[in-house]
Design an enzyme around this catalytic site. Sequence first.
Site, mmCIF file in Angstrom:
data_model
loop_
_atom_site.group_PDB
_atom_site.id
_atom_site.type_symbol
_atom_site.label_atom_id
_atom_site.label_comp_id
_atom_site.label_asym_id
_atom_site.label_seq_id
_atom_site.Cartn_x
_atom_site.Cartn_y
_atom_site.Cartn_z
ATOM 1 N N HIS A 18 7.981 3.304 -5.787
ATOM 2 C CA HIS A 18 7.562 3.819 -4.485
ATOM 3 C C HIS A 18 7.830 5.332 -4.405
ATOM 4 O O HIS A 18 6.995 6.097 -3.927
ATOM 5 C CB HIS A 18 8.363 3.155 -3.346
ATOM 6 C CG HIS A 18 8.124 1.682 -3.179
ATOM 7 N ND1 HIS A 18 9.143 0.758 -3.112
ATOM 8 C CD2 HIS A 18 6.976 0.977 -3.029
ATOM 9 C CE1 HIS A 18 8.639 -0.448 -2.930
ATOM 10 N NE2 HIS A 18 7.326 -0.350 -2.878
ATOM 11 N N LYS A 42 7.235 -12.655 7.249
ATOM 12 C CA LYS A 42 8.053 -12.529 6.037
ATOM 13 C C LYS A 42 9.522 -12.514 6.411
ATOM 14 O O LYS A 42 9.884 -12.009 7.470
ATOM 15 C CB LYS A 42 7.727 -11.222 5.311
ATOM 16 C CG LYS A 42 6.475 -11.275 4.460
ATOM 17 C CD LYS A 42 6.388 -10.028 3.609
ATOM 18 C CE LYS A 42 5.166 -10.070 2.694
ATOM 19 N NZ LYS A 42 5.030 -8.816 1.924
ATOM 20 N N ARG A 91 -0.670 -1.194 -8.962
ATOM 21 C CA ARG A 91 -0.037 -1.483 -10.255
ATOM 22 C C ARG A 91 -1.017 -2.270 -11.114
ATOM 23 O O ARG A 91 -2.220 -2.221 -10.896
ATOM 24 C CB ARG A 91 1.265 -2.265 -10.047
ATOM 25 C CG ARG A 91 2.379 -1.448 -9.447
ATOM 26 C CD ARG A 91 3.498 -2.331 -9.011
ATOM 27 N NE ARG A 91 2.984 -3.323 -8.081
ATOM 28 C CZ ARG A 91 3.723 -4.161 -7.373
ATOM 29 N NH1 ARG A 91 5.016 -4.151 -7.512
ATOM 30 N NH2 ARG A 91 3.189 -5.021 -6.539
ATOM 31 N N SER A 129 9.595 -4.789 -5.925
ATOM 32 C CA SER A 129 10.825 -5.093 -5.177
ATOM 33 C C SER A 129 11.235 -6.542 -5.455
ATOM 34 O O SER A 129 12.424 -6.852 -5.601
ATOM 35 C CB SER A 129 10.591 -4.908 -3.678
ATOM 36 O OG SER A 129 10.256 -3.578 -3.393
HETATM 37 O O1 PNS Z 1 4.654 -3.987 0.865
HETATM 38 P P1 PNS Z 1 3.689 -5.006 1.387
HETATM 39 O O2 PNS Z 1 4.429 -6.240 1.902
HETATM 40 O O3 PNS Z 1 2.602 -5.349 0.415
HETATM 41 O O4 PNS Z 1 2.985 -4.319 2.671
HETATM 42 C C1 PNS Z 1 1.972 -4.999 3.366
HETATM 43 C C2 PNS Z 1 1.585 -4.226 4.631
HETATM 44 C C3 PNS Z 1 2.772 -3.971 5.508
HETATM 45 C C4 PNS Z 1 0.972 -2.892 4.231
HETATM 46 C C5 PNS Z 1 0.532 -5.095 5.390
HETATM 47 O O5 PNS Z 1 1.028 -6.371 5.588
HETATM 48 C C6 PNS Z 1 0.134 -4.502 6.740
HETATM 49 O O6 PNS Z 1 -0.602 -3.543 6.793
HETATM 50 N N1 PNS Z 1 0.636 -5.107 7.831
HETATM 51 C C7 PNS Z 1 0.344 -4.697 9.190
HETATM 52 C C8 PNS Z 1 -0.676 -5.647 9.864
HETATM 53 C C9 PNS Z 1 -2.078 -5.245 9.468
HETATM 54 O O7 PNS Z 1 -2.601 -4.271 9.969
HETATM 55 N N2 PNS Z 1 -2.670 -5.975 8.495
HETATM 56 C C10 PNS Z 1 -3.937 -5.641 7.869
HETATM 57 C C11 PNS Z 1 -5.150 -6.061 8.633
HETATM 58 S S1 PNS Z 1 -5.178 -7.733 9.152
#
Ligand code: PNS
Length: 161
Positions: A18, A42, A91, A129
């Site tokens: 990151h 989560k 990735r 992670s």
């Molecule tokens: O590190 P991650 O868990 O892959 O991150 C995922 C994240 C936080 C980027 C994603 O879940 C997110 O954008 N969540 C906010 C809700 C949202 O807008 N979702 C996308 C459209 S439904």
Amino acid sequence: MTKTAIYPGSFDPITNGHLSLISRALQIFDEVLVAVAINYQKTPLFTLEERVDMIKKSVESMKNVRVDSFTGLLVDYVEKNNSNVILKGLRALSDFEYEFQMAIMNRRLDRNVQSIFLMTDYRWFYISSTIIKEAASLGGSIDGLVPPYVCQKLKEKFGYA
Ligand code: PNS
């Protein structure tokens, strides 16, 4: 006008992968806003406060990086912060389908917001992670994969400190 990239994620915890992405994004954008998601679906290992704290400590030496948290739709958060850029790392192949789906959905939700992907540096291509937490939980060495402060926090969490 300041061009801010919003870098969203769970960051449970932040890794050197990151951090590499943030420093590379700073070569393109004026500012990176790291946005820690509050995701009720989560169950993270670290609390929101711990995750934000670990990121803040890890980016202390970097200029033009802010750390915040958000809930609700990412595109709304992006707009609220006067940005139109979602920054994500890609990735190995496994990330592609999920990220593609997210980018399409975010675009459907708000056509002004653009998703920008940077290829993860090859050194961090196979770390996540999740895999770091698994190794740390079993007492494996994670030195060099996360900043020293995060390494210490993981050891404390799993009772190895
Ligand atoms: O590190 P991650 O868990 O892959 O991150 C995922 C994240 C936080 C980027 C994603 O879940 C997110 O954008 N969540 C906010 C809700 C949202 O807008 N979702 C996308 C459209 S439904």
